[in-house]
Design a protein around this motif. Structure first.
Motif, PDB file in Angstrom:
ATOM      1  N   ILE A 105     -24.475 -31.980  40.515  1.00  0.00           N
ATOM      2  CA  ILE A 105     -23.188 -31.407  40.920  1.00  0.00           C
ATOM      3  C   ILE A 105     -23.267 -29.888  40.937  1.00  0.00           C
ATOM      4  O   ILE A 105     -22.769 -29.226  41.857  1.00  0.00           O
ATOM      5  N   VAL A 106     -23.887 -29.325  39.899  1.00  0.00           N
ATOM      6  CA  VAL A 106     -24.030 -27.875  39.815  1.00  0.00           C
ATOM      7  C   VAL A 106     -24.820 -27.346  40.999  1.00  0.00           C
ATOM      8  O   VAL A 106     -24.435 -26.358  41.649  1.00  0.00           O
ATOM      9  N   LEU A 107     -25.940 -28.016  41.316  1.00  0.00           N
ATOM     10  CA  LEU A 107     -26.761 -27.574  42.428  1.00  0.00           C
ATOM     11  C   LEU A 107     -26.014 -27.730  43.754  1.00  0.00           C
ATOM     12  O   LEU A 107     -26.139 -26.895  44.658  1.00  0.00           O
ATOM     13  N   GLY A 108     -25.198 -28.776  43.868  1.00  0.00           N
ATOM     14  CA  GLY A 108     -24.398 -28.972  45.083  1.00  0.00           C
ATOM     15  C   GLY A 108     -23.334 -27.896  45.239  1.00  0.00           C
ATOM     16  O   GLY A 108     -23.097 -27.407  46.354  1.00  0.00           O
ATOM     17  N   ILE A 109     -22.708 -27.504  44.130  1.00  0.00           N
ATOM     18  CA  ILE A 109     -21.705 -26.438  44.177  1.00  0.00           C
ATOM     19  C   ILE A 109     -22.348 -25.115  44.573  1.00  0.00           C
ATOM     20  O   ILE A 109     -21.794 -24.339  45.368  1.00  0.00           O
ATOM     21  N   VAL A 110     -23.535 -24.853  44.014  1.00  0.00           N
ATOM     22  CA  VAL A 110     -24.264 -23.626  44.359  1.00  0.00           C
ATOM     23  C   VAL A 110     -24.541 -23.572  45.857  1.00  0.00           C
ATOM     24  O   VAL A 110     -24.365 -22.529  46.509  1.00  0.00           O
ATOM     25  N   LEU A 111     -24.959 -24.703  46.411  1.00  0.00           N
ATOM     26  CA  LEU A 111     -25.237 -24.750  47.839  1.00  0.00           C
ATOM     27  C   LEU A 111     -23.953 -24.632  48.655  1.00  0.00           C
ATOM     28  O   LEU A 111     -23.933 -23.981  49.704  1.00  0.00           O
ATOM     29  N   ALA A 112     -22.859 -25.238  48.181  1.00  0.00           N
ATOM     30  CA  ALA A 112     -21.591 -25.201  48.917  1.00  0.00           C
ATOM     31  C   ALA A 112     -21.037 -23.782  49.005  1.00  0.00           C
ATOM     32  O   ALA A 112     -20.404 -23.414  50.006  1.00  0.00           O
ATOM     33  N   VAL A 113     -21.260 -22.978  47.960  1.00  0.00           N
ATOM     34  CA  VAL A 113     -20.763 -21.597  47.960  1.00  0.00           C
ATOM     35  C   VAL A 113     -21.362 -20.806  49.122  1.00  0.00           C
ATOM     36  O   VAL A 113     -20.688 -19.980  49.742  1.00  0.00           O
ATOM     37  N   SER A 114     -22.637 -21.068  49.430  1.00  0.00           N
ATOM     38  CA  SER A 114     -23.293 -20.326  50.503  1.00  0.00           C
ATOM     39  C   SER A 114     -22.755 -20.691  51.881  1.00  0.00           C
ATOM     40  O   SER A 114     -23.034 -19.994  52.854  1.00  0.00           O
ATOM     41  N   MET A 115     -21.999 -21.790  51.969  1.00  0.00           N
ATOM     42  CA  MET A 115     -21.471 -22.223  53.269  1.00  0.00           C
ATOM     43  C   MET A 115     -20.141 -21.574  53.615  1.00  0.00           C
ATOM     44  O   MET A 115     -19.658 -21.718  54.737  1.00  0.00           O
ATOM     45  N   PHE A 116     -19.510 -20.872  52.678  1.00  0.00           N
ATOM     46  CA  PHE A 116     -18.245 -20.220  52.968  1.00  0.00           C
ATOM     47  C   PHE A 116     -18.474 -19.077  53.949  1.00  0.00           C
ATOM     48  O   PHE A 116     -19.336 -18.226  53.720  1.00  0.00           O
ATOM     49  N   PRO A 117     -17.729 -19.020  55.027  1.00  0.00           N
ATOM     50  CA  PRO A 117     -17.877 -17.885  55.957  1.00  0.00           C
ATOM     51  C   PRO A 117     -17.363 -16.605  55.312  1.00  0.00           C
ATOM     52  O   PRO A 117     -16.381 -16.616  54.558  1.00  0.00           O
ATOM     53  N   GLN A 118     -18.023 -15.496  55.601  1.00  0.00           N
ATOM     54  CA  GLN A 118     -17.641 -14.223  54.999  1.00  0.00           C
ATOM     55  C   GLN A 118     -16.213 -13.830  55.355  1.00  0.00           C
ATOM     56  O   GLN A 118     -15.491 -13.287  54.516  1.00  0.00           O
ATOM     57  N   ILE A 119     -15.805 -14.114  56.585  1.00  0.00           N
ATOM     58  CA  ILE A 119     -14.477 -13.695  57.026  1.00  0.00           C
ATOM     59  C   ILE A 119     -13.378 -14.384  56.221  1.00  0.00           C
ATOM     60  O   ILE A 119     -12.269 -13.860  56.090  1.00  0.00           O
ATOM     61  N   ALA A 120     -13.676 -15.559  55.651  1.00  0.00           N
ATOM     62  CA  ALA A 120     -12.676 -16.286  54.871  1.00  0.00           C
ATOM     63  C   ALA A 120     -12.515 -15.722  53.470  1.00  0.00           C
ATOM     64  O   ALA A 120     -11.509 -15.994  52.809  1.00  0.00           O
ATOM     65  N   THR A 121     -13.491 -14.940  53.007  1.00  0.00           N
ATOM     66  CA  THR A 121     -13.451 -14.421  51.637  1.00  0.00           C
ATOM     67  C   THR A 121     -13.276 -12.906  51.577  1.00  0.00           C
ATOM     68  O   THR A 121     -13.103 -12.361  50.488  1.00  0.00           O
ATOM     69  N   ILE A 122     -13.326 -12.236  52.721  1.00  0.00           N
ATOM     70  CA  ILE A 122     -13.318 -10.777  52.701  1.00  0.00           C
ATOM     71  C   ILE A 122     -12.011 -10.209  52.152  1.00  0.00           C
ATOM     72  O   ILE A 122     -12.012  -9.214  51.419  1.00  0.00           O
TER      73      ILE A 122
END
Length: 276
Positions: A105-122
């Protein structure tokens, strides 16, 4: 095993492939040494240069604070790489060899974080950095860069650490080595190709990042190279020669670095490709 010799069609394809890959860089190089009169009109697509000049390179450094842009990018990218590799190495060691529930689960969450587009978090990232006074600073870029670089670094290094026989760690433990000593004296040296490859990828990603640098650091003295080049455009003019010269100056160090360390990079990329 008898290896078949490559035929002329293979080399023809190889030359064509390399030309397609190198064409944008070569075209930028040609444009960077053209005078303004040869960059527009019918002569714009002429590969032969009638009056080659280095004036574009001179103007990049004399008319603009391009040296400052380079320094800002180097500081931010280098610090991001160092912090990311140190944290990712410890995290990858834990994920690869420490037994705990929910590892997948931890490794999956780590990978999922990288999928967030930058424009959605800026927006939230900018508001947070503004509230703590970190806009227009190196740390204001290093923090978000590290956040987005860590998933890639952790994922890559976990795969490399899993290839190391754990018997070596057990032997170090018997000899009285602590976890930190085992990590630094056993795992780090053996995983060096993977660590080096990951560091190169993180450095290039941080060096080329544009959106966060454009939004967070708005002062002229704190701009990085991608933002600085994007701001070369005037209200009525587009200095293509200077843009081409600046892109060459920015790209050449990365190309030289990759050529110097290509053996380590290839070794890191191919580690684990052959199953033992």
């Amino acid at each position: 095993m008898i290896q078949k010799k490559a035929g002329p069609l293979f080399y023809l394809f190889l030359v064509g492939f390399l030309f397609v890959i190198m064409f944008p860089f070569l075209w930028q190089l040609v444009a960077s040494i053209k005078p303004p009169g040869e960059l527009f009109g019918d002569r714009a697509f002429n590969v032969l240069i009638e009056n080659p000049t280095i004036e574009n390179y001179i103007r990049v450094f004399s008319a603009r604070p391009f040296g400052r842009y380079l320094w800002n990018s180097f500081v931010v990218a280098s610090t991001t790489t160092l912090v990311s590799i140190v944290i990712a190495s410890i995290a990858a060691y834990a994920i690869a060899w420490v037994k705990f529930s929910g590892k997948a689960i931890v490794l999956g969450i780590v990978l999922a974080v990288s999928m967030f587009p930058q424009i959605a978090t800026i927006s939230p990232i900018f508001l947070f950095l503004q509230s703590v006074g970190l806009t227009n600073s190196y740390l204001g870029l290093i923090l978000p860069y590290t956040t987005f670089a860590l998933p890639l670094a952790v994922w890559n290094l976990t795969a490399f650490f899993r290839k190391i026989p754990y018997d070596l760690a057990e032997a170090a433990k018997v000899d009285g080595a602590s976890i930190l000593q085992t990590l630094t004296r056993v795992f780090f040296p053996l995983a060096l190709p993977g660590i080096f490859t990951t560091a190169i990828l993180v450095f290039i990603a941080a060096w080329n990042e544009f959106l966060f640098a454009l939004t967070i650091n708005t002062e002229e003295a704190m701009k990085t190279v991608p933002v600085g080049i994007a701001m070369f455009q005037g209200q009525y003019t587009m200095p293509w020669g200077e843009i081409a010269a600046a892109s060459i100056v920015v790209t050449v160090p990365l190309v030289i670095m990759v050529l110097i360390f290509q053996k380590r990079i290839v070794s890191g990329l191919t580690a684990g490709a052959v199953k033992e």
